[in-house]
Scaffold this active site. Sequence first.
Site, short mmCIF file in Angstrom:
data_model
loop_
_atom_site.label_atom_id
_atom_site.label_comp_id
_atom_site.label_asym_id
_atom_site.label_seq_id
_atom_site.Cartn_x
_atom_site.Cartn_y
_atom_site.Cartn_z
N TYR A 89 14.61 45.44 -22.44
CA TYR A 89 13.57 45.19 -21.44
C TYR A 89 14.17 44.36 -20.32
O TYR A 89 14.82 43.34 -20.58
CB TYR A 89 12.38 44.45 -22.05
CG TYR A 89 11.25 44.30 -21.07
CD1 TYR A 89 10.33 45.33 -20.89
CD2 TYR A 89 11.12 43.16 -20.29
CE1 TYR A 89 9.31 45.22 -19.96
CE2 TYR A 89 10.11 43.04 -19.35
CZ TYR A 89 9.20 44.07 -19.19
OH TYR A 89 8.20 43.97 -18.26
N ASN A 174 7.94 37.90 -19.45
CA ASN A 174 6.96 36.83 -19.30
C ASN A 174 6.28 36.55 -20.63
O ASN A 174 6.62 37.13 -21.67
CB ASN A 174 5.94 37.17 -18.20
CG ASN A 174 5.17 38.45 -18.52
OD1 ASN A 174 5.01 38.84 -19.66
ND2 ASN A 174 4.66 39.08 -17.47
N GLN A 219 20.51 24.49 -14.07
CA GLN A 219 19.59 24.73 -15.17
C GLN A 219 18.15 24.55 -14.73
O GLN A 219 17.27 25.34 -15.07
CB GLN A 219 19.91 23.77 -16.32
CG GLN A 219 19.25 24.14 -17.64
CD GLN A 219 19.81 25.42 -18.20
OE1 GLN A 219 20.97 25.76 -18.00
NE2 GLN A 219 18.99 26.17 -18.91
N HIS A 222 15.74 27.28 -12.79
CA HIS A 222 15.17 28.47 -13.43
C HIS A 222 13.65 28.47 -13.32
O HIS A 222 13.05 29.44 -12.87
CB HIS A 222 15.56 28.53 -14.90
CG HIS A 222 16.90 29.15 -15.13
ND1 HIS A 222 17.11 30.51 -15.04
CD2 HIS A 222 18.09 28.62 -15.47
CE1 HIS A 222 18.38 30.78 -15.31
NE2 HIS A 222 19.00 29.64 -15.56
N GLU A 287 20.21 25.09 -26.37
CA GLU A 287 20.70 26.43 -26.04
C GLU A 287 22.14 26.37 -25.53
O GLU A 287 23.00 27.16 -25.94
CB GLU A 287 19.78 27.04 -24.99
CG GLU A 287 20.17 28.43 -24.54
CD GLU A 287 19.31 28.93 -23.40
OE1 GLU A 287 19.42 30.12 -23.06
OE2 GLU A 287 18.53 28.12 -22.82
N HIS A 288 22.40 25.44 -24.61
CA HIS A 288 23.74 25.27 -24.03
C HIS A 288 24.19 23.82 -24.21
O HIS A 288 23.41 22.91 -23.92
CB HIS A 288 23.74 25.60 -22.54
CG HIS A 288 23.05 26.87 -22.17
ND1 HIS A 288 21.88 26.91 -21.42
CD2 HIS A 288 23.35 28.15 -22.47
CE1 HIS A 288 21.51 28.16 -21.26
NE2 HIS A 288 22.38 28.95 -21.89
N ASP A 321 26.47 32.52 -17.85
CA ASP A 321 25.34 33.34 -17.40
C ASP A 321 25.80 34.70 -16.89
O ASP A 321 25.07 35.69 -17.02
CB ASP A 321 24.58 32.63 -16.28
CG ASP A 321 23.68 31.53 -16.79
OD1 ASP A 321 23.37 31.52 -18.00
OD2 ASP A 321 23.29 30.66 -15.98
N GLU A 375 15.69 37.55 -68.99
CA GLU A 375 14.65 37.86 -68.01
C GLU A 375 13.58 38.79 -68.57
O GLU A 375 12.61 39.12 -67.88
CB GLU A 375 15.26 38.46 -66.74
CG GLU A 375 16.14 37.45 -65.99
CD GLU A 375 16.68 37.97 -64.67
OE1 GLU A 375 16.48 39.18 -64.38
OE2 GLU A 375 17.29 37.19 -63.92
N HIS A 380 16.40 47.27 -68.28
CA HIS A 380 17.65 46.96 -67.59
C HIS A 380 18.80 46.88 -68.58
O HIS A 380 19.87 47.47 -68.38
CB HIS A 380 17.52 45.63 -66.83
CG HIS A 380 16.74 45.71 -65.56
ND1 HIS A 380 15.44 46.11 -65.53
CD2 HIS A 380 17.09 45.42 -64.27
CE1 HIS A 380 15.00 46.08 -64.27
NE2 HIS A 380 15.98 45.66 -63.49
#
Length: 395
Positions: A89, A174, A219, A222, A287-288, A321, A375, A380
Amino acid sequence: MLREVRSEGDAAIRRYTKLLDGVDLPEFKISEAELAEARSSISTELESALLLAAKRITDFHQATLPRNWVDLEQGLGEMVRPLERVGLYAPGGTAAYPSTVLMTAIPARVAGVKEVILTTPRRGAEPLNPAVMAAAHIAGVDAVYQIGGVPAIAAMAYGTESIAKVDKICGPGNIFVAYAKKLVQGQVDIDGIFGPTETIVIADDTAQASFCAADMIAQAEHDPLSTAILVTDSSDLIDQVELELELRLSTLERGDMARDALERQGRIVLVEDLDEAVELANRIAPEHLCMMVADPWTWAGKVKNAGGLFLGEYSPEVMGDYIAGPSHVMPTGGTARFNSALSVHHFMRTMPVVGLTPQTFRNLGEAAVQIAHVEGLTGHSGAIEVRLESLKARA
């Protein structure tokens, strides 16, 4: 909206595209000729820049590719398989980012994804952003559809007459796009739900104040919810950075927005030493994380939690970036504690392989029977014991 696209398909997309974007769309798909025309319309300088970025992104992700492996003696292995279809997207309008197309499409391509599609909205009579279209062409996107918003997410998640369902959806949007991705998660995989972008700059007295201020502003511009934090053990640097911030904000095109973000979420923190600075960053898990200190590589091993690590004055986050190589799609909001930057690994699945020889089965069988018994799963244990008996009879 999601329900209607799921049940009505293309008809619902056309209805909402006309309502929300003000455009009637007889066809959703952009032709290959239109993509090529968009690429030819951008400047030679921009095309060269996108090609250089694409090469570095490709080289980085090729270096990180996982490999199939097998150990015949142990009877074990692992096969790596790419996803079949991925949907990307890309926002439209002023938030059009060709770099994001490269940063999402190329890792998918390198991973071996069979088909990569892109959806991006057309706004009324406005043409699609040519830089975004050029980036899609350069990245080798298979199909571009001129739809956006929640209908685009629904189309990729559920499939329609014109758009086949994908296995994973990636890309920013968004709040409505983000929430739609969250709602369809499970029907398809998603790259994540991302919050406002964030950067921590750790600097010592060797750092240039102008660099620190420029990175914080980069930064902050943005959006008003962006976070830019400087952590330093130098009070002198703080004084210099505050002066630089004021000088740069007064002449910046998006200075008001950057100032708003800095006043809301921006911080300048004085610590005793760099160990305390790194400890703070690890707790925040940004994030950074940018290390503008002497010998930055010596600190890399102490960093535990960060979406991306940028070492040295000439490795600013803004290079990440656009052109450094790793994807700029990185975890936000402290999720770097358990998430990673988008990479080829997000577009691949691993399948463990078990291929035991009769002798290896004989060596392991009794231990497996003991576990099955405790078990309470006698079926099994029976599936193991019948084979052990068969091997005993053949001996």
